[in-house]
Design an enzyme around this catalytic site. Structure first.
Site, short mmCIF file in Angstrom:
data_model
loop_
_atom_site.label_atom_id
_atom_site.label_comp_id
_atom_site.label_asym_id
_atom_site.label_seq_id
_atom_site.Cartn_x
_atom_site.Cartn_y
_atom_site.Cartn_z
N ASN A 13 -6.94 3.85 -6.53
CA ASN A 13 -5.68 3.84 -6.08
C ASN A 13 -5.31 5.46 -6.20
O ASN A 13 -5.36 5.88 -7.29
CB ASN A 13 -4.82 3.06 -7.16
CG ASN A 13 -3.12 3.06 -6.72
OD1 ASN A 13 -2.60 2.63 -7.75
ND2 ASN A 13 -2.85 3.20 -5.48
N ASN A 66 6.18 6.02 -2.66
CA ASN A 66 4.91 4.99 -1.70
C ASN A 66 4.81 5.71 -0.30
O ASN A 66 5.40 6.73 0.05
CB ASN A 66 5.70 3.55 -1.23
CG ASN A 66 5.49 2.55 -2.37
OD1 ASN A 66 4.36 2.71 -3.31
ND2 ASN A 66 6.45 1.50 -2.57
N CYS A 75 4.92 2.87 -11.41
CA CYS A 75 3.39 2.90 -10.97
C CYS A 75 2.62 3.16 -11.97
O CYS A 75 2.49 3.80 -12.66
CB CYS A 75 3.12 4.12 -9.83
SG CYS A 75 1.51 4.04 -9.35
N ASN A 77 -1.10 2.76 -12.24
CA ASN A 77 -2.35 3.66 -12.40
C ASN A 77 -1.78 5.06 -12.24
O ASN A 77 -2.63 6.09 -12.76
CB ASN A 77 -3.10 3.29 -11.01
CG ASN A 77 -3.92 2.19 -11.01
OD1 ASN A 77 -4.47 1.67 -11.85
ND2 ASN A 77 -3.64 1.24 -9.88
N ASN A 159 8.95 -2.75 -11.23
CA ASN A 159 8.90 -2.93 -9.71
C ASN A 159 8.55 -4.21 -9.51
O ASN A 159 8.04 -5.27 -10.46
CB ASN A 159 8.01 -2.05 -9.03
CG ASN A 159 6.53 -2.22 -9.71
OD1 ASN A 159 6.40 -2.68 -10.82
ND2 ASN A 159 5.48 -1.62 -9.01
N HIS A 161 7.01 -8.12 -8.41
CA HIS A 161 5.71 -8.54 -7.91
C HIS A 161 5.75 -10.16 -7.82
O HIS A 161 6.53 -10.74 -8.62
CB HIS A 161 4.73 -8.25 -9.25
CG HIS A 161 4.31 -6.81 -9.41
ND1 HIS A 161 3.22 -6.32 -8.73
CD2 HIS A 161 4.89 -5.91 -10.09
CE1 HIS A 161 3.12 -4.99 -9.11
NE2 HIS A 161 3.97 -4.87 -9.77
N ASN A 192 5.55 -6.44 -4.12
CA ASN A 192 4.09 -6.53 -4.44
C ASN A 192 3.57 -7.56 -4.44
O ASN A 192 4.19 -8.56 -5.07
CB ASN A 192 3.85 -5.58 -5.48
CG ASN A 192 4.48 -4.10 -5.32
OD1 ASN A 192 3.81 -3.18 -4.65
ND2 ASN A 192 5.48 -3.81 -6.13
N GLU A 210 0.16 -4.09 -1.62
CA GLU A 210 1.39 -3.30 -2.21
C GLU A 210 2.73 -3.06 -1.43
O GLU A 210 2.40 -2.56 -0.17
CB GLU A 210 0.95 -1.85 -2.62
CG GLU A 210 0.20 -1.99 -4.14
CD GLU A 210 -0.01 -0.56 -4.76
OE1 GLU A 210 1.13 0.02 -4.77
OE2 GLU A 210 -1.05 -0.25 -5.39
N ARG A 211 3.55 -3.42 -1.72
CA ARG A 211 4.91 -2.90 -1.10
C ARG A 211 5.09 -1.50 -0.67
O ARG A 211 4.49 -0.52 -1.51
CB ARG A 211 6.27 -2.94 -2.09
CG ARG A 211 7.39 -2.55 -1.44
CD ARG A 211 8.59 -2.70 -2.45
NE ARG A 211 8.51 -2.17 -3.71
CZ ARG A 211 9.55 -1.96 -4.46
NH1 ARG A 211 10.68 -2.55 -4.53
NH2 ARG A 211 9.69 -1.11 -5.53
N CYS A 219 -4.29 -1.71 -8.61
CA CYS A 219 -2.55 -1.83 -8.69
C CYS A 219 -2.39 -2.09 -10.33
O CYS A 219 -2.78 -3.12 -10.54
CB CYS A 219 -1.75 -2.66 -7.74
SG CYS A 219 0.01 -2.66 -8.02
N GLY A 220 -1.95 -1.09 -11.05
CA GLY A 220 -1.62 -1.03 -12.26
C GLY A 220 -0.66 -2.15 -12.80
O GLY A 220 -0.82 -2.98 -13.48
N GLY A 222 0.46 -4.17 -10.86
CA GLY A 222 0.15 -5.59 -10.32
C GLY A 222 -0.64 -6.27 -11.31
O GLY A 222 -0.84 -7.54 -11.53
N1 LIG Z 1 3.78 -0.14 -4.46
C1 LIG Z 1 4.34 -0.37 -5.69
C2 LIG Z 1 4.41 1.24 -6.66
C3 LIG Z 1 3.02 1.73 -6.87
C4 LIG Z 1 2.39 0.52 -7.85
C5 LIG Z 1 0.82 0.60 -8.01
N2 LIG Z 1 0.26 1.70 -7.48
C6 LIG Z 1 0.44 0.75 -9.71
O1 LIG Z 1 -0.48 1.22 -9.80
O2 LIG Z 1 1.33 0.00 -10.53
C7 LIG Z 1 6.02 -0.60 -5.50
O3 LIG Z 1 6.57 -0.58 -4.11
O4 LIG Z 1 6.43 -1.17 -6.31
#
Ligand SMILES: N[C@H](CCC[C@H](N)C(=O)O)C(=O)O
Length: 276
Positions: A13, A66, A75, A77, A159, A161, A192, A210-211, A219-220, A222
Site C-alpha cells: 500500500n 486518497n 490510514c 499502513n 474511516n 468500513h 472501504n 479502498e474508498r 489496507c491497515g 481494513g
Molecule cells: N482509502 C481509505 C484511506 C486509506 C486507508 C488504508 N490505506 C489504510 O492503510 O488504512 C479511506 O478512504 O478511508
C-alpha cells in the site's frame, strides 16, 4: 513550487510522504490526483502530509489524501510509514509518538525489530458514527445491492468500513461488488470494502477495495475492521494474523471500547523532488 518527498509503502500500500514541517505545502485535489497518477505523476494510493501538531498533547499532525484527491480521516499502513519517515528525516528521535488525525489521536511505537505498532483507538460501532444508515447497532447487517442481499459487518476505524465474509478469497468479487458497495447510498460518506476469508479463529485472508482508490495490496484500517467484525460475530480471537495480498499484519482487540492495535512493517523506497 519545489517539494521534497519520500516514496514509501506498508505491505505494498504505497504513499507519497511530504515533510510539511520544514516545507510550506498547499496542495489542491487536482494536484493530489496528479501526484498519485501512476503514469503522469509519482504514483501512490495515498499522499501523506507530516505537519506540526496544533494540539499541545501531540507530537505531529498527520493528514491523508486518497488517490482521488479526497482528504480522509485515517490510514493505518500510512501511520506506520509516518513513524519511519519522521525518524529517517530527523524530525524526531522519539520512539513513541502521539499523532493528531482527523479521526482523533493515535499512538505510534517504533519496535526494536524496525516494525511499527499503532494504537488505532477504539472501533466506532454505532451506525451514526460510521456513518451507515441502519436502525440500530448490530454485529451484521443486510445490504441490498442491485437486487441481491449481502450480509456485512459495518464499523469505523475513524474511516468507514464494510466487511463481507467469503469462502474463497481468490474468487471474491472485489472488482465488481467493491465499487457498488463503496458508493452504496446507505454509506453517505462512501466506504472501504473488505472481503474476508476466515481460515482459523486467529488467522484470516483479506482483500480490500479502498474508498477513493480501488483494490490495494494492503489496507491497515481494513485489517483492523475485519478483525473487529469477525470478533463481534464470534468467529475470531482477540489476536488475529491478517494475510493481505501484500503481506501480513497482526491485529489485537480485546473488545468493546478497547483500542485496536496493529503491528507491521514500513519501507522507504526512494526520495525525490517535485516540481509543481
Ligand atoms: N482509502 C481509505 C484511506 C486509506 C486507508 C488504508 N490505506 C489504510 O492503510 O488504512 C479511506 O478512504 O478511508
Amino acid at each position: 513550487m519545489n517539494l521534497r518527498f519520500t516514496k514509501m509503502h506498508g505491505l505494498g500500500n504505497d504513499f507519497v510522504v511530504i515533510d510539511a514541517v520544514n516545507q510550506r505545502v498547499a496542495l489542491n485535489p487536482d494536484q493530489v490526483r496528479h501526484l498519485a497518477d501512476r503514469h503522469r505523476g509519482i504514483g501512490c494510493d495515498q499522499l501523506l502530509l507530516v505537519e506540526p501538531a496544533t494540539d499541545p498533547a501531540a507530537d505531529f499532525r498527520y493528514r491523508i489524501y486518497n488517490a482521488d484527491g479526497g482528504e480522509v480521516e485515517q490510514c493505518g499502513n500510512g501511520a506506520r510509514c509516518f513513524m519511519r519517515f519522521v525518524h529517517d528525516q530527523g524530525l524526531t528521535a522519539k520512539r513513541a509518538l502521539t499523532v493528531q488525525t482527523l479521526a482523533g489521536p493515535i499512538a505510534l511505537r517504533l519496535e526494536d525489530d524496525g516494525q511499527v505498532t499503532v494504537d488505532m483507538g477504539p472501533p466506532r460501532l454505532e451506525p451514526a458514527a460510521i456513518p451507515f444508515q441502519a436502525p440500530a447497532r448490530a454485529p451484521v447487517y443486510s445490504l441490498e445491492v442491485e437486487g441481491q442481499e449481502y450480509t456485512i459487518g459495518a464499523l469505523s476505524m475513524g474511516n468507514p468500513h464494510a466487511v463481507l465474509t467469503v469462502e474463497d478469497i481468490d474468487r471474491a468479487p472485489v472488482a465488481t461488488l467493491g465499487p457498488r458497495i463503496e458508493h452504496h447510498p446507505r454509506f453517505p460518506n462512501r466506504v472501504n470494502v473488505g472481503f474476508m476469508q476466515i481460515d482459523a479463529p486467529d488467522h484470516i485472508h483479506l482483500r480490500v477495495f479502498e474508498r477513493g482508490v480501488g483494490e490495494t495490496r494492503a489496507c491497515g484500517t481494513g485489517a483492523c475492521a475485519a478483525a473487529v467484525a469477525g470478533r463481534l460475530q464470534g468467529r475470531l480471537d482477540a489476536r488475529v494474523r491478517v494475510s493481505l495480498p501484500g503481506g501480513d499484519l497482526v491485529i489485537s482487540w480485546s473488545g468493546e471500547d478497547a483500542s485496536v492495535f496493529m503491528t507491521g512493517p514500513a519501507v522507504s523506497v526512494f526520495e525525490g523532488t517535485l516540481q509543481l
